[in-house]
Design an enzyme around this catalytic site. Structure first.
Site, PDB file in Angstrom:
ATOM      1  CB  THR A 145     -25.454 -21.650  21.430  1.00 30.16           C
ATOM      2  OG1 THR A 145     -26.313 -21.855  22.549  1.00 30.16           O
ATOM      3  CG2 THR A 145     -24.837 -20.252  21.531  1.00 30.16           C
ATOM      4  CE  LYS A 188     -28.092 -20.296  25.169  1.00 32.87           C
ATOM      5  NZ  LYS A 188     -26.701 -20.454  25.473  1.00 32.87           N
ATOM      6  CE  LYS A 228     -20.450 -23.108  20.354  1.00 34.12           C
ATOM      7  NZ  LYS A 228     -21.925 -22.902  20.515  1.00 34.12           N
TER       8      LYS A 228
END
Length: 296
Positions: free
Chosen positions: A95, A171, A240
């Site tokens: 990711t 995503k 994050k």
């Protein structure tokens, strides 16, 4: 097909094991060598550097924590890109930011290699059970080459488009939906508990009479029972992802006020010392703000 796999964390290790179980040749590299032992015992080979790993495979798979970690294994004289043969293919399952995915696509095109973005939906237990959903974006010919390999790692392959960064966009947007669900569950649980109803009973009602979702059932159960250890996906990694979401949204000129709220709540949770808890602990912020202790 000979496959190189870099990154054997909570998600990478089970995915790499599926590659080996499919009967493919596997060379692995991980900064902490001991994490590779289960694969080495099953027949995988160990590379001493990312470059050596990439040289051993027709296809390189990376599954790293973030942009920084991916850059660290790709770049430099001992980096994977220096060893990747011309015509080979790189599948990035991390990711990462939309921007880095775009730069990787350009870098591979200039080097004569192919690049496919294939980020994963699913927690480590889903990856272990081969139930993860894998997004795929890239040139049709590249996807055709790697589709059997990707199918060996998950239960669904979800094609997004020819631009690899589109898979990373999906995503991040998907993680935004999951995080917003955690926020909504936390607020709703705090409200019903303050009103005298157990969060467990509320979850049973909502997940039975209103919607039936294994995602709500799983995360809702984790929150109700405060099952935050060991973390499948820690809160600091959630922070994050929220940063990546907000950065991509700013570039797209798409305001995301809810993502901003969840960013601040996640930061608040980390400030309370909860950064290594599962990111479902985001719901603890609402309980804490409401003056509630753990669910009795």
């Amino acid at each position: 097909m000979q496959v190189a796999f870099i990154g054997l964390g909570n998600m990478g290790l089970p995915l790499a094991r599926h590659v080996l179980d499919a009967g493919l040749g596997l060379t692995v590299y991980n900064r902490t060598t001991s994490k590779a032992e289960p694969l080495l015992n099953a027949g995988a080979k160990l590379a001493q550097s990312p470059r050596e790993a990439a040289q051993a495979g027709e296809c390189l798979i990376t599954m790293l924590a973030d942009d920084y970690a991916l850059d660290a294994v790709l770049e430099g004289k001992n980096g994977a890109l220096a060893g990747l043969p011309r015509g080979a293919l790189h599948i990035s399952m991390s990711t990462i930011s939309v921007d880095l995915s775009k730069r990787l696509a350009e870098r591979h095109a200039n080097a004569g290699s192919q690049y496919v973005a294939a980020p994963v939906f699913g927690r480590p237990e889903a990856a272990e059970a081969k139930k993860a959903g894998i997004l795929v974006a890239g040139a049709p010919e590249a996807i055709r080459r790697v589709r059997p390999l990707i199918e060996a790692m998950g239960n669904s392959v979800l094609e997004v488009g020819e631009e690899p960064s589109l898979a990373n966009t999906v995503k991040l947007a998907g993680n935004m939906l999951i995080a917003s669900m955690l926020e909504a569950l936390g607020e709703s649980f705090a409200f019903v508990r303050k009103s005298g109803l157990s969060a467990q009973r509320f979850l049973e009602i909502m997940n039975g009479a209103v919607f039936k979702s294994p995602v709500y059932e799983n995360y809702g159960g984790m929150i109700v029972n405060e099952r935050f250890k060991p973390p499948g996906f820690p809160l600091h990694m959630g922070l994050k992802d929220l940063r990546l979401i907000l950065s991509a949204a700013e570039h797209a000129r798409a305001p995301m006020p809810l993502a901003s709220l969840m960013h601040d709540h996640t930061l608040s949770a980390i400030a309370r010392g909860w950064g290594d808890l599962d990111w479902s602990a985001l719901a603890k912020i609402s309980a804490d703000n409401a003056g509630l202790d753990a669910e009795p």
